[in-house]
Design a protein around this motif. Structure first.
Motif, PDB file in Angstrom:
ATOM      1  N   SER A  89       0.830  -1.202   0.000  1.00  0.00           N
ATOM      2  CA  SER A  89       0.000   0.000   0.000  1.00  0.00           C
ATOM      3  C   SER A  89       0.864   1.251   0.000  1.00  0.00           C
ATOM      4  N   ASP A  90       0.268   2.370  -0.379  1.00  0.00           N
ATOM      5  CA  ASP A  90       1.008   3.628  -0.452  1.00  0.00           C
ATOM      6  C   ASP A  90       1.613   4.027   0.888  1.00  0.00           C
ATOM      7  N   ASP A  91       0.933   3.693   1.980  1.00  0.00           N
ATOM      8  CA  ASP A  91       1.469   4.067   3.301  1.00  0.00           C
ATOM      9  C   ASP A  91       2.458   3.037   3.849  1.00  0.00           C
ATOM     10  N   GLY A  92       2.699   1.961   3.097  1.00  0.00           N
ATOM     11  CA  GLY A  92       3.687   0.971   3.491  1.00  0.00           C
ATOM     12  C   GLY A  92       3.264   0.065   4.630  1.00  0.00           C
ATOM     13  N   LEU A  93       2.003   0.135   5.039  1.00  0.00           N
ATOM     14  CA  LEU A  93       1.551  -0.608   6.217  1.00  0.00           C
ATOM     15  C   LEU A  93       0.840  -1.912   5.881  1.00  0.00           C
ATOM     16  N   THR A  94       0.541  -2.134   4.610  1.00  0.00           N
ATOM     17  CA  THR A  94      -0.176  -3.344   4.208  1.00  0.00           C
ATOM     18  C   THR A  94       0.525  -3.979   3.015  1.00  0.00           C
ATOM     19  N   TRP A  95       0.865  -5.233   3.160  1.00  0.00           N
ATOM     20  CA  TRP A  95       1.475  -5.997   2.069  1.00  0.00           C
ATOM     21  C   TRP A  95       0.561  -7.175   1.740  1.00  0.00           C
ATOM     22  N   ASP A  96       0.213  -7.306   0.467  1.00  0.00           N
ATOM     23  CA  ASP A  96      -0.599  -8.425   0.000  1.00  0.00           C
ATOM     24  C   ASP A  96       0.284  -9.388  -0.800  1.00  0.00           C
ATOM     25  N   PHE A  97       0.361 -10.632  -0.318  1.00  0.00           N
ATOM     26  CA  PHE A  97       1.158 -11.658  -0.986  1.00  0.00           C
ATOM     27  C   PHE A  97       0.235 -12.670  -1.658  1.00  0.00           C
ATOM     28  N   THR A  98       0.473 -12.903  -2.946  1.00  0.00           N
ATOM     29  CA  THR A  98      -0.204 -13.970  -3.671  1.00  0.00           C
ATOM     30  C   THR A  98       0.667 -15.220  -3.589  1.00  0.00           C
ATOM     31  N   LEU A  99       0.084 -16.320  -3.175  1.00  0.00           N
ATOM     32  CA  LEU A  99       0.847 -17.531  -2.921  1.00  0.00           C
ATOM     33  C   LEU A  99       0.688 -18.534  -4.062  1.00  0.00           C
TER      34      LEU A  99
END
Length: 540
Positions: A89-99
């Motif tokens: 995310s733009d704020d660096g607080l959320t990372w989404d990983f596709t497995l």
């Protein structure tokens, strides 16, 4: 949710390694199947699960059966592995990983988003007793299993080193069912998705690994598709370097680590033995001076010690031209490495002036300086499991040089558990403490004041006991910025601050060297420079 690309955040180092190596007689041919014997001189792990504690011997062996979420190429690019894609995310607080879909652990448990959640929680659970992995994921507040193939990381603050941290063996993925068995069972035989499976462990002798015939083949730099070629790896523990080398020369084993400098030098001219040279990323090999207690709570005394240590002469004498002197706290393979050689030139006259200024003006009958009746003593515990014989001899030369200035350096050889105990009890003034982490964020682990607080394992990483608010600020800003140029500049400033504190005496890169005979296709990962035998073949 607004997104930005990975490239904006991923600033990673380049590792210069021998990617694939092997040697044997000219008429030998590679075979499919068979057994490869590896002999290690590193300390035998007390637990084969790298989540528990988190030392380098665990990384060495667990590379064979555990895999990370991401990998790294030789040029430092983060590569998909168990995670096929990611967004931040733009704020660096959320990372989404596709497995990766359809992957299973070797006990049949699915690898999915819930497994990722379990692994991060396992690392963060105080009962696990993690140190390296615990510190790597400290900023992860929680992991949300959005669905089977999507894991969402929620962070407490931005972490520019998150991908680097997730590429390491100490954060590699383990079967939730395996973890559920309890620590004893999981320490004896961790369950992963890797090309091999732990079959049995005979303490003080060997670990037997067998091929995972259902290996999914996700290693991003594999030389072939499918399972490993060799059917079995026998991972032997041979502490004595001469004995390991003799076993290699006789054909009893196909690969060894931690060879002595003369064996490294000889390998170049021996057609039967190949050298793999894979310097570790992160920190250099260095001596740290404990600034929190006398006598090194005085910067003048620290500089005097550094000025009395003739490292170059020791390296030239003991390492047969196989290592180069460092004047940095970071490994030479890190792009952001910063050096100040002039800080570490030998100057015995200056050392004596500084000690006089600090009040260490008297000498006792043995020639050591004293102050208020106390001898200028430096306790230096030495891990015999982590320091090769040449390095231990180097410490003795440093001891002799420091004596000329009036220091009584007390070298105490200890096994790994005793060494950890001495550090935990703060019974040291100087120590060589190797630490491996991908990328310059290792500086935050080693020199931020937060690092003086022990991890759940009881280990604390800031052995220099540096507590400098200005340095903390530099490291905090470097860890949270998404701007690559700003990150680099902040780490350069941080290194300058650390070096000028005279709490660190750099030696050379952490040496990862392997000798190979009667095998081909062995390579090292571009993460923490551990060998993998997925592509290896035994030659006959």
């Amino acid at each position: 949710m607004a997104r930005q690309s990975l490239v904006a955040l991923a600033v990673v180092p380049v590792l210069l390694v021998a990617a694939c190596s092997g040697a044997t007689s000219e008429d030998a041919t590679p075979q499919d199947g068979g057994t490869l014997v590896y002999a290690t001189g590193d300390a035998e792990p007390t637990c084969l699960d790298p989540h528990v504690g988190g030392n380098y011997p665990q990384a060495l062996i667990s590379t064979q059966y555990l895999e990370p979420l991401v990998g790294r190429s030789e040029d430092g690019t983060i590569l998909p592995w168990l995670a096929s894609a990611w967004e931040v995310s733009d704020d660096g607080l959320t990372w989404d990983f596709t497995l990766e879909n359809g992957v299973t652990f070797t006990d049949g448990t699915p690898f999915d988003a819930d497994a990722v959640r379990v692994n991060i929680e396992h690392l963060q659970d105080p009962d696990t007793g993690s140190s390296t992995g615990y510190l790597a994921v400290q900023k992860v507040a929680s992991v949300e299993a959005v669905d089977a193939t999507h894991a969402r990381f929620h962070l407490t603050e931005p972490d520019s080193a998150l991908l680097e941290s997730l590429s390491q063996q100490w954060t590699a993925m383990e079967s939730p069912a395996g973890i559920e068995r309890g620590m004893d069972a999981n320490c004896a035989a961790p369950v992963g998705t890797g090309p091999f499976v732990v079959d049995s462990w005979t303490p003080q002798q060997q670990v037997d690994l067998v091929r995972n015939d259902d290996y999914a083949g996700l290693d991003p730099e594999a030389g072939h598709d499918g399972p490993a070629y060799v059917e079995q790896i026998v991972w032997r523990f041979i502490p004595d370097a001469a004995t390991r080398y003799a076993a290699l020369r006789s054909g009893e084993v196909q690969m060894i680590d931690n060879p002595q400098p003369d064996a490294v030098a000889a390998a170049g001219g021996d057609s039967d033995i190949a050298l793999i040279d894979a310097p570790r990323p992160g920190a250099s090999n260095r001596i740290e001076l404990n600034a929190a207690q006398a006598p090194f709570d005085d910067i003048r005394v620290r500089e005097a010690f550094v000025r009395s240590a003739d490292i170059d002469a020791g390296i030239d004498t003991l390492f047969a031209g196989t290592v180069q002197r460092s004047s940095s706290v970071l490994s030479s393979v890190e792009p952001d490495v910063y050096s100040e050689p002039d800080l570490f030139t030998v100057d015995l006259d200056r050392a004596n002036e500084l000690l006089d200024e600090a009040g260490w003006t008297e000498r006792d009958a043995d020639g050591y300086r004293t102050k208020d009746g106390e001898r200028l003593t430096v306790r230096f515990p030495v891990s015999t499991n982590q320091s090769v014989a040449a390095e231990q001899s180097l410490f003795e030369q440093i001891q002799a040089g420091a004596k000329q200035a009036g220091f009584d350096v007390v070298l105490t050889p200890l096994d790994l558990s005793g060494w950890y105990a001495a550090l935990g009890a703060h019974e040291y003034e100087a120590v060589s403490a190797p630490y491996t982490k991908v990328g310059p964020d290792v500086l935050r682990i080693l020199y931020h004041s937060d690092g003086t607080v022990p991890a759940p394992s009881g280990y604390f990483a800031n052995h220099a006991e540096l507590t400098d608010p200005a340095l903390d600020d530099l490291l905090d800003r470097a860890a949270t910025t998404s701007d690559a140029d700003e990150r680099s500049e902040l780490y350069q400033q941080a290194q300058q601050t650390i070096l000028e504190s005279y709490t660190v005496l750099p030696l050379y890169d952490q040496l990862n060297r392997f000798l190979v005979r009667d095998a081909e296709g062995v390579r090292t990962l571009n993460t923490v420079a551990t060998p993998t035998f997925l592509d290896a073949r035994v030659l006959s």
